[in-house]
Design a protein around this motif. Structure first.
Motif, PDB file in Angstrom:
ATOM      1  N   VAL A  30      19.771  -8.186  20.949  1.00 22.17           N
ATOM      2  CA  VAL A  30      19.269  -7.172  20.090  1.00 22.17           C
ATOM      3  C   VAL A  30      17.974  -6.966  20.319  1.00 22.17           C
ATOM      4  N   ASN A  31      17.634  -5.777  20.797  1.00 21.05           N
ATOM      5  CA  ASN A  31      16.094  -5.310  20.994  1.00 21.05           C
ATOM      6  C   ASN A  31      15.319  -4.990  19.649  1.00 21.05           C
ATOM      7  N   HIS A  32      13.996  -5.356  19.407  1.00 23.03           N
ATOM      8  CA  HIS A  32      13.334  -5.225  18.387  1.00 23.03           C
ATOM      9  C   HIS A  32      12.030  -4.492  18.772  1.00 23.03           C
ATOM     10  N   THR A  33      11.817  -3.255  17.961  1.00 23.44           N
ATOM     11  CA  THR A  33      10.629  -2.470  18.468  1.00 23.44           C
ATOM     12  C   THR A  33      10.116  -2.370  17.246  1.00 23.44           C
ATOM     13  N   ASN A  34       8.656  -2.668  17.005  1.00 28.69           N
ATOM     14  CA  ASN A  34       7.777  -2.763  15.639  1.00 28.69           C
ATOM     15  C   ASN A  34       6.458  -1.979  16.143  1.00 28.69           C
ATOM     16  N   GLU A  35       6.086  -1.151  15.183  1.00 28.98           N
ATOM     17  CA  GLU A  35       4.760  -0.848  15.361  1.00 28.98           C
ATOM     18  C   GLU A  35       4.031  -0.776  13.838  1.00 28.98           C
ATOM     19  N   ALA A  36       2.824  -1.061  13.393  1.00 27.71           N
ATOM     20  CA  ALA A  36       2.461  -1.145  12.336  1.00 27.71           C
ATOM     21  C   ALA A  36       0.851  -1.021  12.454  1.00 27.71           C
ATOM     22  N   TRP A  37       0.274  -0.171  11.627  1.00 22.13           N
ATOM     23  CA  TRP A  37      -1.028   0.043  11.501  1.00 22.13           C
ATOM     24  C   TRP A  37      -1.599   0.210  10.051  1.00 22.13           C
ATOM     25  N   ALA A  38      -2.884  -0.190   9.779  1.00 24.64           N
ATOM     26  CA  ALA A  38      -3.407   0.075   8.704  1.00 24.64           C
ATOM     27  C   ALA A  38      -5.170   0.287   8.632  1.00 24.64           C
ATOM     28  N   LEU A  39      -5.635   1.133   7.808  1.00 20.43           N
ATOM     29  CA  LEU A  39      -7.027   1.394   7.667  1.00 20.43           C
ATOM     30  C   LEU A  39      -7.281   0.879   6.024  1.00 20.43           C
ATOM     31  N   PHE A  40      -8.399   0.366   5.983  1.00 19.95           N
ATOM     32  CA  PHE A  40      -8.946  -0.163   4.634  1.00 19.95           C
ATOM     33  C   PHE A  40     -10.323  -0.037   4.485  1.00 19.95           C
ATOM     34  N   GLY A  41     -11.105   0.204   3.215  1.00 16.79           N
ATOM     35  CA  GLY A  41     -12.338   0.361   3.017  1.00 16.79           C
ATOM     36  C   GLY A  41     -12.523  -0.316   1.694  1.00 16.79           C
ATOM     37  N   GLN A  42     -13.828  -0.607   1.331  1.00 14.43           N
ATOM     38  CA  GLN A  42     -14.451  -1.127   0.062  1.00 14.43           C
ATOM     39  C   GLN A  42     -15.670  -0.717  -0.250  1.00 14.43           C
ATOM     40  N   VAL A  43     -16.267  -0.108  -1.173  1.00 15.41           N
ATOM     41  CA  VAL A  43     -17.559   0.062  -1.622  1.00 15.41           C
ATOM     42  C   VAL A  43     -17.604  -0.620  -2.810  1.00 15.41           C
ATOM     43  N   SER A  44     -19.113  -1.130  -3.117  1.00 16.96           N
ATOM     44  CA  SER A  44     -19.448  -1.913  -4.252  1.00 16.96           C
ATOM     45  C   SER A  44     -20.764  -1.432  -4.660  1.00 16.96           C
ATOM     46  N   CYS A  45     -20.962  -0.967  -5.909  1.00 19.85           N
ATOM     47  CA  CYS A  45     -22.289  -0.821  -6.471  1.00 19.85           C
ATOM     48  C   CYS A  45     -22.657  -1.124  -7.571  1.00 19.85           C
ATOM     49  N   ALA A  46     -23.938  -1.204  -7.831  1.00 18.01           N
ATOM     50  CA  ALA A  46     -24.281  -1.913  -9.304  1.00 18.01           C
ATOM     51  C   ALA A  46     -24.767  -0.686 -10.318  1.00 18.01           C
ATOM     52  N   LEU A  47     -24.192  -0.631 -11.191  1.00 22.17           N
ATOM     53  CA  LEU A  47     -24.410   0.439 -12.068  1.00 22.17           C
ATOM     54  C   LEU A  47     -25.820   0.315 -13.014  1.00 22.17           C
TER      55      LEU A  47
END
Length: 100
Positions: A30-47
């Protein structure tokens, strides 16, 4: 004060797996071909001085396609998934007053 970060991830693989038994069934590859990608970001600020709001965004994609090479069989349908997430949280640091 506002702080932020952004990151990315990429994964790509293509490999064969062969199962072998003693007598029956015959070997299967059996041949397995896989591809995955992810982009992520975070912002934190004081009110104000103490409460802080943090928000983030993540998007990802996963695709995979297993296929039998020997003995040949009908094609197995590929798997594709797209996912989104957007968490938001608030935090307030503990008070610095001394309770005696």
């Amino acid at each position: 004060m506002t702080r932020g970060t952004a990151r990315g991830f990429y994964f790509d693989s293509d490999f064969d797996v062969t199962t072998v038994s003693f007598d029956f069934p015959p070997p299967v590859t059996v041949n397995h071909t896989n591809e995955a990608w992810a982009l992520f970001g975070q912002v934190s600020c004081a009110l104000t001085e103490s409460p802080r709001v943090t928000g983030g965004l993540r998007v990802g994609y996963i695709a995979g396609k297993p296929s039998r090479k020997s003995p040949p069989l009908p094609a197995i349908s590929p798997m594709k998934t797209m996912c989104w997430a957007w968490p938001i949280s608030t935090t307030t640091p503990p008070s610095s007053t001394n309770r005696a």
